[in-house]
Structures are given as C-alpha cells and as structure tokens.
Design a protein around this motif. Structure first.
Motif: not given
Length: 282
Positions: A82-83, A90-97, A129-132, A137-145
């Motif tokens: 899934h990731l 993420v790469r296709r869209t260029g989403t900033p977060w 938090a560890a999973k976030i 780290d894997f997605l290489e984009v800022p993540v918000s919950v």
C-alpha cells in the motif's frame, strides 16, 4: 502567529474535495478553485477513468493527497505494498504534504474500512508515532494526522484526546490536520469545551484544516459530510484561525453531494475568516 514548518503553504487558501459528480463540470469549465484534495485510495489503480481525470486535473490545479487506509494506530506493521502505491501517487501528483487519520482500522489482516478511535495512552502514542515516522521516511513527503469523530470513549485512556494528539505529533515530529468539525462533534458527544482542545494542541504543527457538515441525532452528533457547515462549527473555525494564522482549509462534502456551485460557495465562506487576518492597509 506561529510559523508553520509543516506545510509552508499558507497561501494555498480554500480547497474542496474532488468528487465524481463534479468531474465533468470542473474539467469543462476550469472552475476557479485554489486546490483540490484527492482521496488517495481512489487513485491507486493504474489506468481507467480515475487516472484519466487525475491527469487532466493535474494540468490545471494544485492537489493535496488525503488517505483513509494507513491506519497508523493498528497493531500490525504498515502495509508495504500500500505504501509503495501511495508513494507512486505522491510522485505523480507532486502533493506538498499527505494526510491520513489518527485511528486504527485493521486487525489480523482484516480491515474494518472504518476509522476507529484510539485508546489515549502513552503506549498507543509511542506505537502510532513510530509508524507515522516510518511512513514519512518511506514516502519522502511531510505527513499530517487528522483527529477523527467518535461516539464512545475507552475507559482505559489515561489522557485527553488533545493531549494524545499532541503527544503523537511531537513523538512523530509530524503535522496535524485539524478537523474543526470533528473537534466540535467530540466535544458535544463527550462533554467538554472545544476551545480547550484548540488551546492545547501545538499550533505550529497544524498543516491543514478540515471543515464539514454533521447531523444532530437524538443522543449524539454524527459526522456525515452531507450538508452545509453548522454555525457553531464556523464560529469554532474562526477561533481556530485566530490561533493558527492563515492555514489551508478544505471543505468536506461527501454524501448527498449538491451541484458544484453550492459546494464551492460553501467553501468560500471560509475566506471571510482568512481575510480578517490580513493586515490593515495604510
């Protein structure tokens, strides 16, 4: 106002969710929308109409990805397949977060397809938090919950929801997608002052805001996203904006979806609150 290092896109303004009933009109008329929020899981498959629409939308608009399937609070590890698919999107869209929910929804390989409330404990906060961190780290984009709506409280919680949200965000060093409608809903369902919630989260971590409609039932309020934003939620949004400063805001309308013009008009009501933060002209 706090400087927000989690999106750095305070000029994004007001967005709406990209929904199927509006595809043709949006593409035909090139609607004047600041940005669209895309439900990540709707665009993971290769080919088909969804991908064709996505490519045309990307030619004209900024987009931000919002997911419902990472289940950061579930006990099992993140789904690597899934990731990988999300990372390609993420790469296709260029989403900033990218955002997803502070919840769990799977156990032993079986998925509830629902956003289930977390126990508010330190053990759960550390695990989540560890999973976030792993996902970011894997997605290489800022993540918000995102804080979710809930209709029952777990008796073994050891902290309030806002303390839990704050703890997770600090431990994960992630952003917060503040759903103001959900703050209002849980405050009414569980009996606390929503302003206390907004006062006691790390404001500098709020990367985005959600607003939406709800339904008031006999015993509780249900998060339905099927009608305009209620007046108490608008007032709470105004309070939040005064605390946070200009913050990208997204109107959710996901059921009984009216014509595009009505959704767009409802979303633009948020501009009056954002405009109130602008410095006075000399």
């Amino acid at each position: 106002m706090p400087i927000n290092r989690f999106n750095a896109f305070s000029g994004y303004g007001i967005g709406i969710g990209l929904r199927v009933p509006h595809y043709d009109q949006i593409l035909r008329e090139k609607a004047m929308v600041d940005w669209f929020e895309l439900l990540s899981e709707n665009f993971l498959a290769e080919g088909g109409r969804q991908r064709r629409v996505l490519d045309r939308v990307l030619e004209q608009y900024r987009v931000v990805l919002h997911g419902v399937g990472l289940y950061f609070g579930s006990a099992e590890p993140l789904d690597r397949d899934h990731l990988r698919r999300i990372k390609a999107l993420v790469r296709r869209t260029g989403t900033p977060w990218l955002s997803d929910h502070l919840c769990w929804g799977s156990a032993d390989g079986r998925y509830s397809h629902d956003l289930l409330p977390m126990p508010f404990t330190m053990a759960a906060a550390r695990h989540t938090a560890a999973k976030i961190r792993q996902a970011a780290d894997f997605l290489e984009v800022p993540v918000s919950v995102e804080n979710i709506s809930s209709y029952a409280e777990l008796t073994f919680s050891t902290m309030t929801e806002w303390e839990f949200l704050s703890e997770v965000a600090e431990l994960a060093d992630c952003g917060i997608l503040l759903d103001v409608n959900n703050v209002y809903i849980v405050s009414q369902n569980h009996g606390f002052d929503p302003h206390v919630y907004l006062d006691n989260i790390p404001h500098e971590r709020v990367a985005q805001i959600h607003i939406g409609g709800h339904s008031r039932l006999a015993t509780h309020i249900l998060d339905t996203h099927d009608q305009p934003v209620a007046d108490p939620v608008w007032k709470l949004y105004g309070y939040a904006i005064r605390k946070l400063g200009p913050t990208p805001t997204l109107l959710e309308w996901d059921d009984r979806i009216p014509p595009f013009e009505e959704v767009h008009r409802e979303a633009r009501k948020a501009n009056r609150f954002l405009a109130s933060l602008a410095p006075a002209q000399p």
